[in-house]
Design an enzyme around this catalytic site. Sequence first.
Site, PDB file in Angstrom:
ATOM      1  N   ASP A  95       0.788  -1.242   0.000  1.00  0.00           N
ATOM      2  CA  ASP A  95       0.000   0.000   0.000  1.00  0.00           C
ATOM      3  C   ASP A  95       0.821   1.294   0.000  1.00  0.00           C
ATOM      4  O   ASP A  95       0.488   2.243   0.724  1.00  0.00           O
ATOM      5  CB  ASP A  95      -0.979   0.004   1.193  1.00  0.00           C
ATOM      6  CG  ASP A  95      -1.979  -1.137   1.116  1.00  0.00           C
ATOM      7  OD1 ASP A  95      -1.868  -1.969   0.205  1.00  0.00           O
ATOM      8  OD2 ASP A  95      -2.867  -1.201   1.990  1.00  0.00           O
ATOM      9  N   LYS A 136      -6.770  -4.876  -3.263  1.00  0.00           N
ATOM     10  CA  LYS A 136      -7.678  -5.395  -2.224  1.00  0.00           C
ATOM     11  C   LYS A 136      -8.950  -4.585  -2.238  1.00  0.00           C
ATOM     12  O   LYS A 136      -8.901  -3.380  -2.044  1.00  0.00           O
ATOM     13  CB  LYS A 136      -7.046  -5.242  -0.840  1.00  0.00           C
ATOM     14  CG  LYS A 136      -5.701  -5.842  -0.687  1.00  0.00           C
ATOM     15  CD  LYS A 136      -5.100  -5.403   0.638  1.00  0.00           C
ATOM     16  CE  LYS A 136      -4.505  -4.031   0.576  1.00  0.00           C
ATOM     17  NZ  LYS A 136      -4.414  -3.353   1.872  1.00  0.00           N
ATOM     18  N   CYS A 147      -2.265  -2.581   7.497  1.00  0.00           N
ATOM     19  CA  CYS A 147      -2.088  -3.540   6.404  1.00  0.00           C
ATOM     20  C   CYS A 147      -0.784  -4.329   6.493  1.00  0.00           C
ATOM     21  O   CYS A 147      -0.756  -5.509   6.149  1.00  0.00           O
ATOM     22  CB  CYS A 147      -2.242  -2.836   5.066  1.00  0.00           C
ATOM     23  SG  CYS A 147      -3.972  -2.333   4.814  1.00  0.00           S
TER      24      CYS A 147
HETATM   25  C1  VGL Z   1      -4.751   0.923   5.670  1.00  0.00           C
HETATM   26  C2  VGL Z   1      -6.134   2.105   7.084  1.00  0.00           C
HETATM   27  C3  VGL Z   1      -7.168   1.951   6.204  1.00  0.00           C
HETATM   28  C4  VGL Z   1      -3.386   0.384   5.367  1.00  0.00           C
HETATM   29  C5  VGL Z   1      -5.795   0.756   4.785  1.00  0.00           C
HETATM   30  O1  VGL Z   1      -3.031   0.238   4.170  1.00  0.00           O
HETATM   31  O2  VGL Z   1      -2.625   0.132   6.338  1.00  0.00           O
HETATM   32  N1  VGL Z   1      -4.931   1.577   6.808  1.00  0.00           N
HETATM   33  N2  VGL Z   1      -6.998   1.277   5.056  1.00  0.00           N
END
Ligand code: VGL
Length: 201
Positions: free
Chosen positions: A14, A101, A149
Amino acid sequence: MIRYGPGVALVVVDMQNDFADPRGSLHVAGAEAIVPVVNRQIALARAGRALVVFSQDWHPRHTPHFAKDGGPWPVHCVADTWGAELHPALDCPPGSPLIRKGTNGEDGYSAFSMRDADTGETVPTPLEMLLHEAGVDTVVVVGLATDYCVRYTALDGIRLGHRVTVLTDGVAAVDVNPGDGERALGELRAAGVALADGQAS
Ligand code: VGL
Ligand code: ZN
């Protein structure tokens, strides 16, 4: 010390504008600082013929993940928007495998699994099949965010029987509550995840 080889996958979690750019809607403090560390790991992994996989948080416009729809988070990483793009300074070679995702509105944090928004069932992403087909048994995790994540990806990696290392200088935490990132690293260590320093390897 990471020894990259064909049985190893570097999973870059991410590293997207909404998390990694200060203009992003869910900017993670310290995210810019990890970009060079992550890029160096990508170079080392490629040189060692390890698999390099990128994940993207990939949300629909409406999801119970977002505060406006009853969830915890500001709107972020909406499919096909600037915020969902990988950070431009990230060295993502063309053709790299990408795991998105939530393309069907699924929820969850791990790059390995998602929760079906309708049935609540946990469904796998293509990541485990990809690793299996590549003969991978060792996973190195970097990216964002340590307390979400990265954490759930590393825990799933252990659950699926991999050896998992998180590079502590290649991750950064949201820290909704101060110390969340450090607590997540402690939880990971207790679960059998190795913690290592990417710059030292
Ligand atoms: C994430 C908060 C909400 C992440 C994803 O990638 O860690 N954190 N959505
Ligand atoms: Zn999200």
